[in-house]
Scaffold this motif. Structure first.
Motif, PDB file in Angstrom:
ATOM      1  N   ALA A 210      11.410   4.511  -8.758  1.00 31.51           N
ATOM      2  CA  ALA A 210      12.096   4.444 -10.052  1.00 31.51           C
ATOM      3  C   ALA A 210      11.135   4.732 -11.198  1.00 31.51           C
ATOM      4  O   ALA A 210      11.510   5.378 -12.190  1.00 31.51           O
ATOM      5  N   ARG A 211       9.903   4.250 -11.079  1.00 31.02           N
ATOM      6  CA  ARG A 211       8.911   4.457 -12.138  1.00 31.02           C
ATOM      7  C   ARG A 211       8.250   5.829 -12.067  1.00 31.02           C
ATOM      8  O   ARG A 211       7.830   6.382 -13.094  1.00 31.02           O
ATOM      9  N   HIS A 212       8.135   6.376 -10.845  1.00 27.65           N
ATOM     10  CA  HIS A 212       7.449   7.651 -10.645  1.00 27.65           C
ATOM     11  C   HIS A 212       8.305   8.539  -9.734  1.00 27.65           C
ATOM     12  O   HIS A 212       8.040   8.654  -8.537  1.00 27.65           O
ATOM     13  N   PRO A 213       9.330   9.175 -10.277  1.00 30.78           N
ATOM     14  CA  PRO A 213      10.263   9.953  -9.454  1.00 30.78           C
ATOM     15  C   PRO A 213       9.607  11.078  -8.662  1.00 30.78           C
ATOM     16  O   PRO A 213      10.147  11.500  -7.635  1.00 30.78           O
ATOM     17  N   SER A 214       8.449  11.554  -9.107  1.00 36.27           N
ATOM     18  CA  SER A 214       7.794  12.669  -8.414  1.00 36.27           C
ATOM     19  C   SER A 214       6.933  12.207  -7.240  1.00 36.27           C
ATOM     20  O   SER A 214       6.449  13.033  -6.465  1.00 36.27           O
ATOM     21  N   TYR A 215       6.729  10.895  -7.106  1.00 33.86           N
ATOM     22  CA  TYR A 215       5.876  10.374  -6.038  1.00 33.86           C
ATOM     23  C   TYR A 215       6.600  10.422  -4.693  1.00 33.86           C
ATOM     24  O   TYR A 215       7.825  10.344  -4.620  1.00 33.86           O
TER      25      TYR A 215
ATOM     26  N   GLY B 290      -2.691   4.294  -0.790  1.00 36.59           N
ATOM     27  CA  GLY B 290      -2.900   3.821  -2.151  1.00 36.59           C
ATOM     28  C   GLY B 290      -1.715   4.228  -3.013  1.00 36.59           C
ATOM     29  O   GLY B 290      -1.108   5.285  -2.783  1.00 36.59           O
ATOM     30  N   PHE B 291      -1.373   3.411  -4.008  1.00 33.82           N
ATOM     31  CA  PHE B 291      -0.164   3.692  -4.784  1.00 33.82           C
ATOM     32  C   PHE B 291      -0.222   5.053  -5.469  1.00 33.82           C
ATOM     33  O   PHE B 291       0.731   5.829  -5.424  1.00 33.82           O
ATOM     34  N   HIS B 292      -1.340   5.350  -6.149  1.00 28.86           N
ATOM     35  CA  HIS B 292      -1.464   6.624  -6.858  1.00 28.86           C
ATOM     36  C   HIS B 292      -2.169   7.691  -6.019  1.00 28.86           C
ATOM     37  O   HIS B 292      -2.510   8.747  -6.537  1.00 28.86           O
ATOM     38  N   GLY B 293      -2.399   7.380  -4.748  1.00 30.62           N
ATOM     39  CA  GLY B 293      -3.034   8.320  -3.845  1.00 30.62           C
ATOM     40  C   GLY B 293      -2.044   8.839  -2.824  1.00 30.62           C
ATOM     41  O   GLY B 293      -1.157   9.634  -3.140  1.00 30.62           O
ATOM     42  N   ALA B 294      -2.179   8.358  -1.576  1.00 27.77           N
ATOM     43  CA  ALA B 294      -1.300   8.840  -0.510  1.00 27.77           C
ATOM     44  C   ALA B 294       0.171   8.540  -0.781  1.00 27.77           C
ATOM     45  O   ALA B 294       1.052   9.312  -0.395  1.00 27.77           O
ATOM     46  N   ASN B 295       0.460   7.429  -1.436  1.00 29.10           N
ATOM     47  CA  ASN B 295       1.851   7.110  -1.767  1.00 29.10           C
ATOM     48  C   ASN B 295       2.441   8.127  -2.738  1.00 29.10           C
ATOM     49  O   ASN B 295       3.648   8.368  -2.738  1.00 29.10           O
ATOM     50  N   ALA B 296       1.585   8.724  -3.551  1.00 28.54           N
ATOM     51  CA  ALA B 296       2.036   9.753  -4.485  1.00 28.54           C
ATOM     52  C   ALA B 296       2.097  11.124  -3.814  1.00 28.54           C
ATOM     53  O   ALA B 296       3.060  11.874  -3.978  1.00 28.54           O
ATOM     54  N   SER B 297       1.062  11.454  -3.045  1.00 28.92           N
ATOM     55  CA  SER B 297       0.946  12.798  -2.481  1.00 28.92           C
ATOM     56  C   SER B 297       1.671  12.973  -1.148  1.00 28.92           C
ATOM     57  O   SER B 297       2.060  14.082  -0.791  1.00 28.92           O
ATOM     58  N   GLY B 298       1.815  11.876  -0.385  1.00 29.79           N
ATOM     59  CA  GLY B 298       2.429  11.969   0.919  1.00 29.79           C
ATOM     60  C   GLY B 298       1.474  12.358   2.030  1.00 29.79           C
ATOM     61  O   GLY B 298       1.906  12.582   3.161  1.00 29.79           O
TER      62      GLY B 298
ATOM     63  N   PRO C 129      10.898  -5.832   4.228  1.00 29.92           N
ATOM     64  CA  PRO C 129      11.657  -5.914   2.973  1.00 29.92           C
ATOM     65  C   PRO C 129      10.786  -5.822   1.722  1.00 29.92           C
ATOM     66  O   PRO C 129      11.163  -5.148   0.755  1.00 29.92           O
ATOM     67  N   ARG C 130       9.629  -6.502   1.722  1.00 32.73           N
ATOM     68  CA  ARG C 130       8.776  -6.477   0.535  1.00 32.73           C
ATOM     69  C   ARG C 130       8.257  -5.065   0.270  1.00 32.73           C
ATOM     70  O   ARG C 130       8.245  -4.599  -0.884  1.00 32.73           O
ATOM     71  N   LEU C 131       7.834  -4.362   1.311  1.00 36.73           N
ATOM     72  CA  LEU C 131       7.311  -3.004   1.137  1.00 36.73           C
ATOM     73  C   LEU C 131       8.424  -2.037   0.754  1.00 36.73           C
ATOM     74  O   LEU C 131       8.224  -1.150  -0.090  1.00 36.73           O
ATOM     75  N   ALA C 132       9.604  -2.200   1.343  1.00 39.48           N
ATOM     76  CA  ALA C 132      10.731  -1.333   0.998  1.00 39.48           C
ATOM     77  C   ALA C 132      11.113  -1.497  -0.471  1.00 39.48           C
ATOM     78  O   ALA C 132      11.372  -0.511  -1.184  1.00 39.48           O
ATOM     79  N   ALA C 133      11.111  -2.739  -0.952  1.00 35.77           N
ATOM     80  CA  ALA C 133      11.437  -2.988  -2.360  1.00 35.77           C
ATOM     81  C   ALA C 133      10.373  -2.403  -3.277  1.00 35.77           C
ATOM     82  O   ALA C 133      10.687  -1.852  -4.347  1.00 35.77           O
ATOM     83  N   PHE C 134       9.112  -2.500  -2.867  1.00 38.38           N
ATOM     84  CA  PHE C 134       8.023  -1.954  -3.670  1.00 38.38           C
ATOM     85  C   PHE C 134       8.109  -0.426  -3.749  1.00 38.38           C
ATOM     86  O   PHE C 134       7.858   0.166  -4.802  1.00 38.38           O
TER      87      PHE C 134
END
Length: 213
Positions: free
Chosen positions: A23-28, A51-59, A12-17
């Protein structure tokens, strides 16, 4: 068998994050990050989490974050990657006899998954390990990845002590090689240097690709 689930919301915590991040980064990407590379590898690299701005962004694992700079450059130097830099999922880079995954498939707040989250995601790692060809070498980046690999094998972590450049022969004959994680903190504090990392990847490569007799 717990196959990778691109829509997993078991934590649940990861799903909410992820929802907040989307919502903050629609392109991620903001979803579980799938393993990347050869499906029948000689070398499996296991990291901690996206990482939030790494793999989480790029997939793609270790793509777009600082840790990926050293990882992909070193894999390329030892012939495991077709290029030294991983820019995006559509950059044409290929892994050659290598596969990269994470102990936790979703980005955790502050890069710190909880023990429960690590345990929940372990079934996916266990399925990945079961699917590996015999003799695949596993390179664990950091103590959490090391522990996750052992738990996925049903082994006691206390029986296999983590240490940089440590090698462990597991009951199935597979070799687990440890390295400090190639994170920004570790490299900037020089706990892990490029030379240290190259030595470990080089050793894992020797085991995974022994010279022909």
């Amino acid at each position: 068998m717990a196959e990778f689930d691109a829509d997993c919301r078991r934590c649940p915590r990861l799903a909410a994050f992820l929802d907040e991040g989307r919502a903050r980064h629609p392109s991620y990407h903001c979803a579980p990050v799938a393993p990347f590379g050869d499906e029948r590898p000689q070398l499996l690299v296991v990291g901690l989490a996206p990482g939030f701005h790494g793999a989480n962004a790029s997939g793609r694992p270790f793509t777009g974050d600082y840790a990926g700079v050293l990882l992909y450059a070193t894999l390329h130097a030892f012939g495991w990657a077709s290029a030294p830099v991983s820019l995006s999922r559509d950059d044409g880079l290929r892994l050659l006899g290598c596969r990269i995954t994470n102990a936790v498939k979703c980005v955790p707040p502050a890069n710190k998954p909880t023990p429960a989250e690590i345990a929940t995601c372990n079934a996916f790692l266990a399925a990945e390990l079961r699917a590996l060809p015999p003799g695949t070498v596993v390179l664990a980046l950091g103590a959490i990845a090391h522990g996750a690999v052992l738990r996925a094998h049903g082994l006691k972590v206390s029986a296999y002590r983590f240490g940089h450049a440590a090698e462990h022969v597991l009951p199935d004959g597979r070799v687990l090689v440890d390295s400090y994680h190639c994170s920004r903190y570790n490299t900037q504090t020089r706990r892990l240097t490029a030379e240290m990392f190259a030595t470990v990847v080089g050793r894992a490569s020797e085991i995974a690709r022994p010279p022909a007799r």
